[in-house]
Design a protein around this motif. Structure first.
Motif: not given
Length: 264
Positions: A208, A211-212, A215, A217, A219, A222-223, A225
Motif C-alpha cells: 500500500s 502504491m502511494v 502512483s 495518487k 491516499p 486509493l482508499k 478505490a
C-alpha cells in the motif's frame, strides 16, 4: 585515515555506521559499550577507535548519541575540534538539538550537518533527513549523501521543518508497526495462524505504501478505490472512523513533535 568516525554506535549510530561502511573506506567507531563496538567491527570491518581519535582525525565526525548524552560528548571533544587546522564536518543526529546549539559548543566556523534517520535504514529502506549550516560546501554535502545512500533515501530539508518531519518519518515506523500488529491480531481473531496473519499484514502495508509512492495518487483516492458500495472494506473503514483512527494517528505525530522540541 578516518573518513567517517562514529562517536556512539548503538542502535541508530551502529545502523548508520554499517550503511556507510558499504560505500566508504576508513570508517571508525567508538562507544561506551565495548560490545557495541565489537559488533560493528565484526560486521563490517570498521576500525575500533576512541572519541578523542575520531575528533582528531575524522573527515566526518558523526555524533551518534542521544540528546541527553550530547552535552557531555561535546564537552569532551570541543577543545579537540577547535584545535584542528584541517577541514572536517561535524554530523549530529541528536533529536531536537538545533545546529546553533552545537555551534555554541564547537565554534561558528565549524561545518555542521544535522540528520534525523529512521530504523528502516537497517535494511536500506530508511529516510535520512538532513539540514546543514552555511559552512558546509556542496562537495561535502555530496560526499555525505553518497556515503549515507546505502541506508535509504537522503532528503535535505529546512531546519525549521526537521522536527515535524522527524515526527512522521523518525517516529512513524513505531506507529506503522503497531498498525501491522493490530492487523495481524484481527486476522488471528478471524481464525488465521499468527505467522500467516503477520506476513499478510506486513506485505499489505508495504504494498500500500508503494502504491502511494509510485502512483502519485492521494491516499484517500486509493482508499476509495478499494471500498466497493455496501462492501466489506467500507464496513471496516467505518469501524476505524468510529475509533477516531485518523485523529488519534495525527495526535500521535503531534505528541512526538512536542516531545522532540522538549528534548532539544
Amino acid at each position: 585515515m578516518i573518513s567517517f568516525g562514529f562517536i556512539g554506535c548503538g542502535n541508530m549510530g551502529g545502523t548508520l555506521a554499517l550503511a556507510v561502511a558499504k560505500s566508504a573506506e576508513g570508517v571508525a567507531v567508538s562507544d561506551r559499550s565495548a560490545e557495541a563496538v565489537n559488533n560493528i567491527t565484526a560486521a563490517c570491518g570498521a576500525k575500533a577507535s576512541s572519541n578523542t581519535e575520531i575528533a582528531e582525525q575524522a573527515q566526518f565526525v558523526v555524533l551518534g548519541v542521544k540528546p541527553q548524552v550530547l552535552p557531555s560528548v561535546l564537552n569532551e571533544i570541543a577543545p579537540i575540534l577547535k584545535a584542528r587546522t584541517d577541514r572536517f564536518v561535524l554530523i549530529s543526529m541528536a533529536a531536537g538539538v538545533k545546529i546553533e546549539t552545537v555551534t555554541a559548543a564547537v565554534g561558528e566556523k565549524t561545518p555542521i550537518i544535522r540528520i534525523m534517520p529512521n530504523t528502516p535504514a537497517a535494511i536500506g529502506k530508511g529516510t535520512i533527513l538532513y539540514t546543514c549550516n552555511a559552512a558546509v560546501t556542496d562537495e561535502e554535502k555530496k560526499a555525505f549523501e553518497t556515503a549515507f545512500t546505502p541506508a535509504g533515501e537522503i532528503i535535505e530539508i529546512a531546519e525549521g521543518l526537521i522536527d515535524a518531519a522527524s515526527a512522521v518519518s523518525g517516529c512513524g515506523p513505531a506507529f506503522a508497526y503497531l498498525f501491522i500488529e493490530a492487523l495481524a491480531d484481527g486476522g488471528v481473531r478471524c481464525g488465521l495462524p499468527r505467522d500467516l496473519a503477520q506476513k499478510l499484514a506486513a506485505q499489505t502495508v508495504s504494498g500500500s505504501a508503494d502504491m502511494v509512492l509510485l502512483s502519485g495518487k492521494h491516499p484517500g483516492a486509493l482508499k476509495d478505490a478499494v471500498c466497493s458500495p455496501a462492501g466489506s472494506t467500507i464496513e471496516g473503514v467505518e469501524a476505524l472512523e468510529k475509533g477516531a483512527f485518523r485523529g488519534v494517528t495525527a495526535e500521535a505525530v503531534t505528541a512526538a513533535f512536542k516531545r522532540t522540541k522538549e528534548l532539544g
